[in-house]
Scaffold this active site. Structure first.
Site, PDB file in Angstrom:
ATOM      1  N   SER A   1       0.849  -1.188   0.000  1.00 56.45           N
ATOM      2  CA  SER A   1       0.000   0.000   0.000  1.00 56.45           C
ATOM      3  C   SER A   1       0.882   1.233   0.000  1.00 56.45           C
ATOM      4  CB  SER A   1      -0.893   0.008   1.238  1.00 56.45           C
ATOM      5  OG  SER A   1      -1.568   1.238   1.365  1.00 56.45           O
TER       6      SER A   1
ATOM      7  N   ALA B   1       0.386   0.617  12.809  1.00 56.68           N
ATOM      8  CA  ALA B   1       0.724  -0.800  12.650  1.00 56.68           C
ATOM      9  C   ALA B   1       0.495  -1.228  11.197  1.00 56.68           C
ATOM     10  CB  ALA B   1      -0.100  -1.650  13.608  1.00 56.68           C
ATOM     11  N   TYR B   2      -0.592  -0.754  10.602  1.00 57.39           N
ATOM     12  CA  TYR B   2      -0.867  -1.085   9.198  1.00 57.39           C
ATOM     13  C   TYR B   2       0.256  -0.561   8.304  1.00 57.39           C
ATOM     14  CZ  TYR B   2      -3.248  -1.313   4.679  1.00 57.39           C
ATOM     15  OH  TYR B   2      -3.572  -1.582   3.378  1.00 57.39           O
ATOM     16  N   GLY B   3       0.655   0.676   8.513  1.00 57.07           N
ATOM     17  CA  GLY B   3       1.730   1.264   7.717  1.00 57.07           C
ATOM     18  C   GLY B   3       3.034   0.521   7.888  1.00 57.07           C
TER      19      GLY B   3
ATOM     20  N   LYS C   1       2.951  -2.715   6.006  1.00 55.69           N
ATOM     21  CA  LYS C   1       3.111  -2.531   4.560  1.00 55.69           C
ATOM     22  C   LYS C   1       4.543  -2.146   4.197  1.00 55.69           C
ATOM     23  CE  LYS C   1      -0.926  -3.904   3.480  1.00 55.69           C
ATOM     24  NZ  LYS C   1      -1.089  -5.169   2.755  1.00 55.69           N
TER      25      LYS C   1
ATOM     26  N   THR D   1     -14.118  -2.104   0.004  1.00 52.10           N
ATOM     27  CA  THR D   1     -14.033  -3.428   0.618  1.00 52.10           C
ATOM     28  C   THR D   1     -14.673  -3.344   1.994  1.00 52.10           C
ATOM     29  OG1 THR D   1     -11.916  -2.935   1.666  1.00 52.10           O
ATOM     30  CG2 THR D   1     -11.833  -3.932  -0.553  1.00 52.10           C
TER      31      THR D   1
END
Length: 156
Positions: free
Chosen positions: A22, A75-77, A80, A114
């Site tokens: 991402s 955390a998502y970053g 990725k 989504t």
């Protein structure tokens, strides 16, 4: 040799590894310390070092001290960043293989409608999948170890 490489050795031809990352990784990277940015951007980083860095993020995040240790606050970053850097590591490993038909790249599908993103996202899932399909069919050695968005390589 990682399990993914063992699996690849069993295959014949036209192997494409397309990791889904991402552009959030780029935003998270900007929030990391200069030292961490340099490590993550170093194309000679080893998988073991990447795992160590990401484990350090997890441990310091659990303690609420990740920002003071130079990590981004997402955390998502950070996950990725891990996917993107792992793609570069895998591609570098595949450069050692004599077969020219094994390509490893990653992509950002964009913000797609989504369950996770919701209905406000501007892209359909099919639009998000377009670059993945494109990468699955590129010619041998056309691209190796790149980060794509809208069928084009982008900087990490």
């Amino acid at each position: 040799m990682g399990a993914w490489m063992c699996w690849l050795t069993m295959r014949d031809s036209l192997i494409r590894v397309v990791n889904v990352s991402s552009q959030v990784s780029q935003m998270a990277m900007k929030k990391c310390s200069a030292e961490l940015q340099a490590r993550f951007r170093d194309r000679s980083i080893l998988e073991e070092e990447l795992v160590t860095l990401l484990n350090k993020f997890i441990e310091t995040a659990k303690a609420g001290k990740h920002k003071e240790n130079g990590f981004a606050d997402s955390a998502y970053g950070m996950s990725k960043i891990g996917v993107t850097v792992l793609t570069f590591i895998q591609a570098r490993e595949m450069e050692k293989d004599s077969r020219e038909d094994i390509l490893v790249n990653c992509l950002c599908p964009g913000w797609c409608k989504t369950d996770m993103a919701g209905d406000k996202a501007p892209r359909t899932a099919a639009e998000g999948a377009d670059t993945a399909i494109f990468l699955a069919f590129i010619k041998p050695k056309e691209s190796q170890g790149q980060f794509f968005y809208n069928r084009k390589p982008i900087e990490f």
